[in-house]
Design a protein around this motif. Structure first.
Motif, PDB file in Angstrom:
ATOM      1  N   ASP A 124       0.821  -1.210   0.000  1.00 13.02           N
ATOM      2  CA  ASP A 124       0.000   0.000   0.000  1.00 13.02           C
ATOM      3  C   ASP A 124       0.859   1.266   0.000  1.00 13.02           C
ATOM      4  OD1 ASP A 124      -2.405  -1.405  -0.035  1.00 13.02           O
ATOM      5  OD2 ASP A 124      -2.482  -1.523   2.153  1.00 13.02           O
ATOM      6  N   LEU A 125       1.888   1.291   0.834  1.00 15.69           N
ATOM      7  CA  LEU A 125       2.751   2.474   0.895  1.00 15.69           C
ATOM      8  C   LEU A 125       3.579   2.625  -0.370  1.00 15.69           C
ATOM      9  CD1 LEU A 125       3.883   2.337   4.603  1.00 15.69           C
ATOM     10  CD2 LEU A 125       2.426   4.055   3.527  1.00 15.69           C
ATOM     11  N   HIS A 126       4.083   1.529  -0.881  1.00 12.94           N
ATOM     12  CA  HIS A 126       4.857   1.553  -2.122  1.00 12.94           C
ATOM     13  C   HIS A 126       4.025   2.201  -3.235  1.00 12.94           C
ATOM     14  CE1 HIS A 126       7.876   0.005  -4.953  1.00 12.94           C
ATOM     15  NE2 HIS A 126       6.892  -0.488  -5.689  1.00 12.94           N
ATOM     16  N   LEU A 127       2.777   1.789  -3.344  1.00 10.12           N
ATOM     17  CA  LEU A 127       1.892   2.335  -4.373  1.00 10.12           C
ATOM     18  C   LEU A 127       1.462   3.770  -4.058  1.00 10.12           C
ATOM     19  CD1 LEU A 127      -0.293  -0.825  -5.070  1.00 10.12           C
ATOM     20  CD2 LEU A 127       1.589   0.075  -6.461  1.00 10.12           C
ATOM     21  N   LEU A 128       1.196   4.068  -2.786  1.00  8.35           N
ATOM     22  CA  LEU A 128       0.797   5.423  -2.405  1.00  8.35           C
ATOM     23  C   LEU A 128       1.920   6.416  -2.677  1.00  8.35           C
ATOM     24  CD1 LEU A 128      -1.303   7.314  -0.967  1.00  8.35           C
ATOM     25  CD2 LEU A 128      -0.003   6.840   1.124  1.00  8.35           C
ATOM     26  N   PHE A 129       3.144   6.054  -2.285  1.00  7.70           N
ATOM     27  CA  PHE A 129       4.266   6.954  -2.535  1.00  7.70           C
ATOM     28  C   PHE A 129       4.476   7.169  -4.027  1.00  7.70           C
ATOM     29  CE2 PHE A 129       6.260   5.565   1.733  1.00  7.70           C
ATOM     30  CZ  PHE A 129       5.682   6.627   2.411  1.00  7.70           C
ATOM     31  N   GLU A 130       4.302   6.131  -4.817  1.00  7.46           N
ATOM     32  CA  GLU A 130       4.450   6.291  -6.266  1.00  7.46           C
ATOM     33  C   GLU A 130       3.346   7.188  -6.828  1.00  7.46           C
ATOM     34  OE1 GLU A 130       5.468   3.638 -10.126  1.00  7.46           O
ATOM     35  OE2 GLU A 130       4.007   2.763  -8.765  1.00  7.46           O
ATOM     36  N   GLU A 131       2.115   6.933  -6.407  1.00  4.11           N
ATOM     37  CA  GLU A 131       0.987   7.718  -6.910  1.00  4.11           C
ATOM     38  C   GLU A 131       1.128   9.198  -6.547  1.00  4.11           C
ATOM     39  OE1 GLU A 131      -3.450   8.174  -5.300  1.00  4.11           O
ATOM     40  OE2 GLU A 131      -3.043   6.164  -6.108  1.00  4.11           O
ATOM     41  N   GLN A 132       1.451   9.481  -5.292  1.00  2.00           N
ATOM     42  CA  GLN A 132       1.579  10.867  -4.883  1.00  2.00           C
ATOM     43  C   GLN A 132       2.799  11.521  -5.540  1.00  2.00           C
ATOM     44  OE1 GLN A 132       1.236  11.500  -0.651  1.00  2.00           O
ATOM     45  NE2 GLN A 132      -0.877  10.803  -0.625  1.00  2.00           N
ATOM     46  N   GLY A 133       3.888  10.779  -5.648  1.00  2.00           N
ATOM     47  CA  GLY A 133       5.076  11.308  -6.323  1.00  2.00           C
ATOM     48  C   GLY A 133       4.794  11.647  -7.772  1.00  2.00           C
ATOM     49  N   ASP A 134       4.066  10.778  -8.451  1.00  2.00           N
ATOM     50  CA  ASP A 134       3.710  11.052  -9.847  1.00  2.00           C
ATOM     51  C   ASP A 134       2.828  12.297  -9.956  1.00  2.00           C
ATOM     52  OD1 ASP A 134       5.182   8.836 -10.649  1.00  2.00           O
ATOM     53  OD2 ASP A 134       3.408   7.570 -11.022  1.00  2.00           O
ATOM     54  N   GLY A 135       1.920  12.467  -8.996  1.00  2.00           N
ATOM     55  CA  GLY A 135       1.062  13.650  -8.994  1.00  2.00           C
ATOM     56  C   GLY A 135       1.869  14.929  -8.824  1.00  2.00           C
TER      57      GLY A 135
ATOM     58  N   SER B 168      15.440  14.587   1.103  1.00  2.00           N
ATOM     59  CA  SER B 168      15.482  13.574   2.157  1.00  2.00           C
ATOM     60  C   SER B 168      16.880  12.972   2.212  1.00  2.00           C
ATOM     61  CB  SER B 168      14.449  12.481   1.863  1.00  2.00           C
ATOM     62  OG  SER B 168      14.467  11.516   2.890  1.00  2.00           O
ATOM     63  N   THR B 169      17.374  12.773   3.424  1.00  2.00           N
ATOM     64  CA  THR B 169      18.700  12.180   3.575  1.00  2.00           C
ATOM     65  C   THR B 169      18.655  11.092   4.642  1.00  2.00           C
ATOM     66  OG1 THR B 169      19.354  13.831   5.221  1.00  2.00           O
ATOM     67  CG2 THR B 169      19.909  14.307   2.931  1.00  2.00           C
ATOM     68  N   GLY B 170      19.525  10.125   4.469  1.00  2.00           N
ATOM     69  CA  GLY B 170      19.697   9.085   5.476  1.00  2.00           C
ATOM     70  C   GLY B 170      18.644   7.998   5.425  1.00  2.00           C
ATOM     71  N   LYS B 171      18.874   7.023   6.270  1.00  2.00           N
ATOM     72  CA  LYS B 171      17.947   5.896   6.375  1.00  2.00           C
ATOM     73  C   LYS B 171      16.813   6.287   7.314  1.00  2.00           C
ATOM     74  CE  LYS B 171      17.625   1.036   7.404  1.00  2.00           C
ATOM     75  NZ  LYS B 171      18.307  -0.213   7.573  1.00  2.00           N
ATOM     76  N   LEU B 172      15.587   6.134   6.860  1.00  2.00           N
ATOM     77  CA  LEU B 172      14.410   6.544   7.628  1.00  2.00           C
ATOM     78  C   LEU B 172      13.508   5.354   7.920  1.00  2.00           C
ATOM     79  CD1 LEU B 172      13.365   9.710   5.570  1.00  2.00           C
ATOM     80  CD2 LEU B 172      14.821   9.628   7.603  1.00  2.00           C
ATOM     81  N   SER B 173      12.834   5.399   9.050  1.00  2.00           N
ATOM     82  CA  SER B 173      11.770   4.433   9.316  1.00  2.00           C
ATOM     83  C   SER B 173      10.589   4.807   8.416  1.00  2.00           C
ATOM     84  CB  SER B 173      11.351   4.481  10.782  1.00  2.00           C
ATOM     85  OG  SER B 173      10.695   5.711  11.075  1.00  2.00           O
ATOM     86  N   VAL B 174       9.641   3.917   8.292  1.00  2.00           N
ATOM     87  CA  VAL B 174       8.454   4.212   7.494  1.00  2.00           C
ATOM     88  C   VAL B 174       7.724   5.406   8.108  1.00  2.00           C
ATOM     89  CG1 VAL B 174       6.228   3.335   6.707  1.00  2.00           C
ATOM     90  CG2 VAL B 174       8.249   1.869   6.598  1.00  2.00           C
ATOM     91  N   ARG B 175       7.613   5.431   9.433  1.00  2.00           N
ATOM     92  CA  ARG B 175       6.969   6.559  10.109  1.00  2.00           C
ATOM     93  C   ARG B 175       7.684   7.864   9.753  1.00  2.00           C
ATOM     94  NH1 ARG B 175       3.610   8.231  13.869  1.00  2.00           N
ATOM     95  NH2 ARG B 175       2.852   6.170  14.412  1.00  2.00           N
ATOM     96  N   GLN B 176       8.999   7.861   9.774  1.00  2.00           N
ATOM     97  CA  GLN B 176       9.756   9.070   9.433  1.00  2.00           C
ATOM     98  C   GLN B 176       9.522   9.488   7.986  1.00  2.00           C
ATOM     99  OE1 GLN B 176      13.539   7.436  10.732  1.00  2.00           O
ATOM    100  NE2 GLN B 176      13.707   9.012  12.324  1.00  2.00           N
ATOM    101  N   MET B 177       9.408   8.525   7.080  1.00  2.00           N
ATOM    102  CA  MET B 177       9.121   8.860   5.684  1.00  2.00           C
ATOM    103  C   MET B 177       7.768   9.552   5.574  1.00  2.00           C
ATOM    104  SD  MET B 177      10.300   5.536   3.482  1.00  2.00           S
ATOM    105  CE  MET B 177      11.403   4.379   4.275  1.00  2.00           C
ATOM    106  N   VAL B 178       6.772   8.977   6.236  1.00  2.00           N
ATOM    107  CA  VAL B 178       5.422   9.555   6.186  1.00  2.00           C
ATOM    108  C   VAL B 178       5.427  10.944   6.819  1.00  2.00           C
ATOM    109  CG1 VAL B 178       3.047   9.294   7.017  1.00  2.00           C
ATOM    110  CG2 VAL B 178       4.268   7.302   6.095  1.00  2.00           C
ATOM    111  N   GLU B 179       6.074  11.085   7.979  1.00  2.00           N
ATOM    112  CA  GLU B 179       6.133  12.386   8.648  1.00  2.00           C
ATOM    113  C   GLU B 179       6.870  13.419   7.802  1.00  2.00           C
ATOM    114  OE1 GLU B 179       7.911  11.209  12.361  1.00  2.00           O
ATOM    115  OE2 GLU B 179       5.947  10.843  13.302  1.00  2.00           O
TER     116      GLU B 179
END
Length: 159
Positions: A44-55, A90-101
């Motif tokens: 779900d996140l993989h697809l959401l990030f792609e969809e929003q990034g494309d937008g 964005s820099t560094g290794k992030l948790s999924v929560r950090q990516m969303v935040e």
């Protein structure tokens, strides 16, 4: 064109260029999240990030072309994007929560600046740019809403 009107138009073009640069940096951040997401919500996140990034990516051309319509110059050289952008890469290794935040914070910054930029355009009598930014704010608000919903329950799925 009067000096005041020229100054106002220059401000509108600068705002469009900043938003264009922000869109590219936000898109690249989204690609990072898309590639590096993991965990129980991976698909779900993989697809959401792609969809929003494309937008977000789709807005780059609109913003650049609007600048050209105003006899301005869009950001064109790759090295010029980061100095113009207010969105940070964005820099560094992030948790999924950090990516969303981080994505939420990016949208909040863009929304705030687009509100200000729409006022700048309106003050310059440029309803075309004000309309464009108003429409794009709605897209960013929707993206932010979707991301914020991921963090609502605190059930640990987004770690």
């Amino acid at each position: 064109m009067t000096a005041t009107l020229e100054t106002k138009q220059t401000g509108v073009i600068a705002a469009l260029n900043r938003q264009q640069a922000n869109a590219l940096v936000a898109f690249l951040n989204y690609k990072k999240y898309h590639w590096l997401t993991y965990g129980p919500l991976f698909r779900d996140l993989h697809l959401l990030f792609e969809e929003q990034g494309d937008g977000v990516f789709a807005t780059i051309d609109e913003l650049a072309e609007r600048s050209l319509m105003l006899d301005g110059q869009p950001v064109a050289d790759p090295t010029d994007y980061l100095p113009v952008a207010t969105v940070q890469p964005s820099t560094g290794k992030l948790s999924v929560r950090q990516m969303v935040e981080e994505a939420i914070a990016t949208h909040e910054l863009i929304i705030k600046e687009m509100h200000e930029d729409a006022e700048t355009a309106d003050d310059a009598g440029d309803i075309g740019t004000a309309d464009l930014l108003t429409r794009l704010v709605q897209d960013h608000q929707k993206y932010r809403w979707f991301l914020k919903e991921l963090l609502q329950k605190g059930d640990g799925l987004v770690s």
